[in-house]
Design an enzyme around this catalytic site. Structure first.
Site, PDB file in Angstrom:
ATOM      1  N   ASP A   1       0.824  -1.206   0.000  1.00 35.31           N
ATOM      2  CA  ASP A   1       0.000   0.000   0.000  1.00 35.31           C
ATOM      3  C   ASP A   1       0.861   1.259   0.000  1.00 35.31           C
ATOM      4  O   ASP A   1       0.390   2.353   0.320  1.00 35.31           O
ATOM      5  CB  ASP A   1      -0.896   0.035   1.248  1.00 35.31           C
ATOM      6  CG  ASP A   1      -2.052  -0.948   1.183  1.00 35.31           C
ATOM      7  OD1 ASP A   1      -2.190  -1.642   0.166  1.00 35.31           O
ATOM      8  OD2 ASP A   1      -2.818  -1.025   2.166  1.00 35.31           O
TER       9      ASP A   1
ATOM     10  N   ASP B   1      -5.967  -7.967  14.410  1.00 31.65           N
ATOM     11  CA  ASP B   1      -5.501  -9.295  14.803  1.00 31.65           C
ATOM     12  C   ASP B   1      -6.211  -9.795  16.059  1.00 31.65           C
ATOM     13  O   ASP B   1      -6.683 -10.925  16.116  1.00 31.65           O
ATOM     14  CB  ASP B   1      -3.975  -9.274  15.025  1.00 31.65           C
ATOM     15  CG  ASP B   1      -3.514  -8.072  15.843  1.00 31.65           C
ATOM     16  OD1 ASP B   1      -4.357  -7.271  16.302  1.00 31.65           O
ATOM     17  OD2 ASP B   1      -2.290  -7.930  16.025  1.00 31.65           O
TER      18      ASP B   1
END
Length: 502
Positions: free
Chosen positions: A90, A238
């Protein structure tokens, strides 16, 4: 003593009791570790035909470390025809070109490698992983952040646990490439060792929930899908996915004897940025999943541990409250005679402070049985840094409580490894600047006054116990403010620690 004094003192005791409660939880973790650490998990069976693994490498502006990552992935001891490598880039700088050339290099070596570049950072890291998983060929997804350097045998030591269809994720323990670079990296390593060696091992092997650490772990793709996929409404995707998956019945395994090394932040601003993101994200996940945990049909001890884990960062708010209460409490304290010491002061001090020391010493003894004592001089600094970080992290907690949205701020990494002379300060990567260091500096002067006053009044014990407060606040503030100087070369936290690696 006016009518507000008892209220003030009661508030002081209440806050200390809350901190002592989290200290007691640390001791519970130590107990669970001692009881269950030897229950090493074993694979259900060994694969005769190794499964296809997709290695996912989420990258955003990591020009100093991405080549090191790709080179280490190329050295993995695993059949090439069983590997797919995805560089999920990105980036908005020259990292993209470095990734492109690195992928071409891997392809020339015969790897099935591809670069997936996004110009729209929707969802940040979670969005990149979600996008890459659509094109993943493997049922197993090995996720590595850009600053990690996996050992060649990591897949051979982990994939066989997936022979059990109920296993959804395997987490390895983080190592530290630059643990002895400076005092800050030494203390960070101790913080992380406590979390990874003690907390993760104790939770996993005692049957409690534990979480993926965002990197250096392998997921089963069907587990991610069953849990609802990567979601990006928190800064710790996460942790969020981990709880959702385990609530669905998936089992996780933590392998504390499989180490995956990574680079620690070497400057205070980078460390603060990382801690702010982790702290804020954990409170966001707490708000999101804690109700579902208490509604789930799981044992009470699992719910209680998950609650302690998800709410633990509220301790930073308590610590800030303590900072406002700690000075007036001496004058406001009711006189209960000698019993005050035995009933209130000693138990609270033990659980709030001594428990922290026991926790981190236990972790070092487990990881460095022959040289753990060499880490003892850093324990006072660990306590001081924990206090000094309270303003930065309490700010993160408050932002999460009031749903203040902020971007996913990456932690700058410089490819330092164990090279103390690396001129990392010339990098264009800088952590976000805030007014937090100024507030920390003011707190430092305030507590310096409190310590000096206590010493002048002959209350030497109080002065010694309060000393970590000014040290911690001065360390975190001056280390950040020094980076603003024109030369940029006098940052306190870049002082090289010449200690040899243990």
């Amino acid at each position: 003593m006016d009518f507000s004094s008892p209220l003030w003192y009661a508030s002081y005791i209440l806050v200390l009791t809350g901190l002592a409660g989290y200290g007691f939880h640390r001791l519970c973790i130590v107990y669970l570790y001692a009881k269950h650490a030897r229950k090493k998990p074993e694979p259900k069976e060994i694969f005769t035909d190794l499964p296809l693994v997709t290695i996912q490498l989420p990258v955003f502006n990591e020009m100093h470390v991405v080549d090191r990552l790709l080179d280490s992935v190329a050295k993995l001891d695993y059949p090439q025809d069983k590997l797919q490598i995805q560089v999920l880039d990105d980036s908005t700088d020259e990292t993209t070109e470095i990734c492109r050339l690195g992928v071409e290099r891997l392809q020339a070596q015969g790897f099935d490698a591809e670069m997936i570049h996004r110009t729209d950072r929707t969802g940040y890291k979670a969005g990149a992983l979600e996008n890459g998983t659509q094109f993943a060929k493997g049922e197993l997804l090995f996720i590595l952040d850009a600053d990690f350097v996996p050992n060649p045998d990591v897949l051979q030591k982990t994939v066989h646990y997936f022979s059990d269809e109920k296993i959804g994720m395997i987490q390895t323990r983080w190592g530290h490439l630059n643990r002895t670079f400076n005092v800050l990296t030494r203390i960070q390593a101790m913080f992380l060792d406590g979390h990874l060696e003690l907390e993760q091992t104790a939770r996993n092997r005692s049957g409690r929930f534990f979480t993926f650490n965002g990197t250096a772990g392998i997921w089963r793709k069907s587990c991610i899908a069953d849990a609802g996929g990567w979601e990006h409404d928190t800064l710790t995707e996460d942790m969020d996915l981990s709880y959702r998956a385990q609530l669905k019945g998936w089992r996780f395994i933590f392998l504390n004897d499989v180490e995956t090394p990574a680079e620690l932040p070497v400057d205070m601003d980078g460390f603060k940025s990382q801690q702010h993101r982790w702290t804020k994200g954990s409170i966001q996940v707490c708000k999101k999943v804690l109700p579902a945990i208490w509604k789930a049909k799981v044992p009470l001890y699992i719910k209680m541990e998950a609650t302690a884990h998800l709410t633990s960062n509220f301790a930073y708010l308590m610590l800030i409250c303590l900072c406002f209460l700690i000075y007036p409490n001496q004058a406001a304290a009711p006189n209960f005679g000698e019993w005050t010491k035995y009933i209130i002061n000693i138990p609270i001090f033990f659980f709030a402070s001594v428990s922290v020391i026991v926790f981190y010493i236990t972790a070092q003894k487990a990881l460095r049985p022959n040289s753990w004592w060499k880490e003892l001089p850093y324990l006072p600094l660990l306590l001081a840094l924990g206090i000094g970080m309270s303003i930065n992290n309490a700010k993160a907690v408050i932002e999460a409580i009031f749903n203040h949205q902020t971007a996913f701020v990456r932690t700058p990494k410089y490819g330092i490894d164990q090279k103390p002379k690396a001129d990392w300060k010339k990098s264009s990567y800088k952590a976000m600047k805030t007014l937090t260091p100024v507030v920390e500096l003011l707190f430092g002067f305030f507590f310096l006054f409190v310590v000096v006053e206590a010493a002048m009044k002959g209350n030497i014990a109080s002065a010694i116990l309060l000393l970590p407060f000014p040290i911690g606040f001065f360390y975190t503030s001056l280390s950040s403010l020094a980076r603003l100087l024109p030369s940029g070369r006098v940052a306190l936290d870049s002082t090289v620690d010449n200690s040899k690696e243990n």
